[in-house]
Design a protein around this motif. Sequence first.
Motif, mmCIF file in Angstrom:
data_model
loop_
_atom_site.group_PDB
_atom_site.id
_atom_site.type_symbol
_atom_site.label_atom_id
_atom_site.label_comp_id
_atom_site.label_asym_id
_atom_site.label_seq_id
_atom_site.Cartn_x
_atom_site.Cartn_y
_atom_site.Cartn_z
ATOM 1 N N VAL A 123 2.955 -4.544 -7.386
ATOM 2 C CA VAL A 123 2.188 -3.669 -7.368
ATOM 3 C C VAL A 123 2.812 -2.166 -7.859
ATOM 4 O O VAL A 123 2.104 -1.306 -8.271
ATOM 5 N N THR A 124 4.013 -2.210 -7.765
ATOM 6 C CA THR A 124 4.937 -0.788 -8.277
ATOM 7 C C THR A 124 6.330 -1.298 -8.601
ATOM 8 O O THR A 124 6.965 -2.370 -8.264
ATOM 9 N N GLY A 125 6.685 -0.243 -9.330
ATOM 10 C CA GLY A 125 8.171 -0.411 -9.745
ATOM 11 C C GLY A 125 9.037 0.504 -8.903
ATOM 12 O O GLY A 125 10.442 0.331 -9.144
ATOM 13 N N THR A 126 8.551 0.916 -7.765
ATOM 14 C CA THR A 126 9.349 1.380 -6.694
ATOM 15 C C THR A 126 10.584 0.557 -6.285
ATOM 16 O O THR A 126 10.307 -0.532 -5.716
ATOM 17 N N PRO A 127 11.910 1.210 -6.167
ATOM 18 C CA PRO A 127 12.867 0.377 -5.610
ATOM 19 C C PRO A 127 12.726 -0.041 -4.210
ATOM 20 O O PRO A 127 12.121 0.609 -3.400
ATOM 21 N N PHE A 128 13.120 -1.176 -3.896
ATOM 22 C CA PHE A 128 12.974 -1.824 -2.629
ATOM 23 C C PHE A 128 14.392 -2.208 -2.193
ATOM 24 O O PHE A 128 14.876 -2.967 -2.885
ATOM 25 N N GLU A 129 14.372 -1.921 -0.907
ATOM 26 C CA GLU A 129 15.659 -2.195 -0.103
ATOM 27 C C GLU A 129 15.347 -3.081 0.889
ATOM 28 O O GLU A 129 14.294 -2.586 1.727
ATOM 29 N N ALA A 130 15.936 -4.261 0.994
ATOM 30 C CA ALA A 130 15.453 -5.212 2.301
ATOM 31 C C ALA A 130 16.695 -5.008 3.288
ATOM 32 O O ALA A 130 18.059 -5.102 2.967
ATOM 33 N N VAL A 131 16.345 -4.822 4.638
ATOM 34 C CA VAL A 131 17.486 -5.009 5.571
ATOM 35 C C VAL A 131 16.804 -5.994 6.657
ATOM 36 O O VAL A 131 15.787 -5.852 7.308
ATOM 37 N N LEU A 132 17.787 -6.740 6.799
ATOM 38 C CA LEU A 132 17.752 -7.933 7.802
ATOM 39 C C LEU A 132 18.187 -7.278 9.205
ATOM 40 O O LEU A 132 18.937 -6.803 9.289
ATOM 41 N N VAL A 133 17.257 -7.401 10.115
ATOM 42 C CA VAL A 133 17.653 -6.798 11.798
ATOM 43 C C VAL A 133 17.840 -7.944 12.391
ATOM 44 O O VAL A 133 17.190 -8.885 12.408
ATOM 45 N N ASP A 134 18.850 -7.897 13.217
ATOM 46 C CA ASP A 134 19.320 -8.801 14.249
ATOM 47 C C ASP A 134 18.433 -8.385 15.424
ATOM 48 O O ASP A 134 18.739 -7.403 15.967
ATOM 49 N N VAL A 154 5.721 -6.052 -3.139
ATOM 50 C CA VAL A 154 5.965 -4.511 -3.507
ATOM 51 C C VAL A 154 6.136 -4.516 -5.031
ATOM 52 O O VAL A 154 5.714 -3.850 -5.724
ATOM 53 N N HIS A 155 6.996 -5.516 -5.544
ATOM 54 C CA HIS A 155 7.166 -5.570 -7.056
ATOM 55 C C HIS A 155 5.908 -5.790 -7.892
ATOM 56 O O HIS A 155 5.824 -5.751 -8.789
ATOM 57 N N ALA A 161 0.742 -1.237 0.242
ATOM 58 C CA ALA A 161 0.151 0.031 -0.095
ATOM 59 C C ALA A 161 0.851 1.071 0.013
ATOM 60 O O ALA A 161 0.453 2.259 -0.678
ATOM 61 N N PHE A 162 1.986 1.208 0.853
ATOM 62 C CA PHE A 162 2.682 2.347 0.972
ATOM 63 C C PHE A 162 4.112 2.663 -0.136
ATOM 64 O O PHE A 162 4.194 3.583 -0.518
ATOM 65 N N ALA A 163 4.276 1.498 -0.761
ATOM 66 C CA ALA A 163 5.635 1.662 -1.667
ATOM 67 C C ALA A 163 5.359 2.276 -2.858
ATOM 68 O O ALA A 163 5.984 2.986 -3.240
ATOM 69 N N PRO A 164 4.179 2.366 -3.496
ATOM 70 C CA PRO A 164 3.892 3.374 -4.641
ATOM 71 C C PRO A 164 3.875 4.702 -4.238
ATOM 72 O O PRO A 164 3.930 5.646 -5.191
ATOM 73 N N LEU A 165 3.818 4.914 -3.093
ATOM 74 C CA LEU A 165 4.053 6.530 -2.647
ATOM 75 C C LEU A 165 5.234 6.957 -2.545
ATOM 76 O O LEU A 165 5.679 8.293 -2.261
ATOM 77 N N ALA A 166 6.351 6.052 -2.419
ATOM 78 C CA ALA A 166 7.770 6.361 -2.215
ATOM 79 C C ALA A 166 8.534 6.256 -3.279
ATOM 80 O O ALA A 166 8.298 5.747 -4.475
ATOM 81 N N GLY A 167 9.604 7.028 -3.269
ATOM 82 C CA GLY A 167 10.721 6.979 -4.236
ATOM 83 C C GLY A 167 11.480 5.819 -4.117
ATOM 84 O O GLY A 167 12.104 5.200 -5.112
ATOM 85 N N THR A 168 11.854 5.424 -2.780
ATOM 86 C CA THR A 168 12.428 4.224 -2.413
ATOM 87 C C THR A 168 11.760 3.660 -1.042
ATOM 88 O O THR A 168 11.202 4.496 -0.343
ATOM 89 N N PHE A 169 11.394 2.404 -1.097
ATOM 90 C CA PHE A 169 10.648 1.770 -0.070
ATOM 91 C C PHE A 169 11.802 0.944 0.755
ATOM 92 O O PHE A 169 12.473 -0.170 0.066
ATOM 93 N N VAL A 170 12.057 1.006 2.056
ATOM 94 C CA VAL A 170 12.776 0.021 2.769
ATOM 95 C C VAL A 170 11.976 -0.730 3.796
ATOM 96 O O VAL A 170 11.476 -0.180 4.635
#
Length: 187
Positions: free
Chosen positions: A52-63, A49-50, A24-33
């Motif tokens: 519904v949108t072409g917005t770049p997606f950055e994945a961050v794994l959290v310890d 995300v992909h 829902a939010f990624a289409p509103l962003a320049g980049t979605f993290v």
Amino acid sequence: LTHHDGPWGRILEWGCGGGANAAAFAPLAGTFVGTDVSRDSLAECRRQVHAVTGTPFEAVLVDIDRPEAAALGEPCDLFLCFYVFELLPSPAYAERILRIARRALAPGGQAVIQVKYDTGSFRTRSRRRSYRRGLADMTTFPIHEFWTLSEECGFRPEAVHLIPRNVLDERYAYFLLRTPSDTESHG
């Protein structure tokens, strides 16, 4: 809940899970993290995300033991966190996440954070011990305490929206928090 003129640059969702909110939010962003403690959840979030949108997606794994070490990259304009705080092991851990959110946001950035609220009754207090029986109530907050904690972490709380009950659960509080802008920070 938020007011923002124009598109969002970077939106970061802490605890993105499988991507329901991200879609829902990624289409509103320049980049979605998207951040999560599970590689599988991050992969599914990326797929959603992909889809519904072409917005770049950055994945961050959290310890889980060291969430402060998460490599969040550039400051974000909007920090989202839904259905996570209630699962955290303690209010002290929740404070750590609030401080991460504050550091992750650009000046004038906004955060929308959902918590389960404590009404003052024994039934709605934080469980803090029983993940098996009370997972969705591990950490709850009286409204005024979360508001004050947000201020202590460097936010300016602007609003809270309460949902006493819906089809999923009960006692949701959505806080809109803002970081000081550059002009507010420097006088």
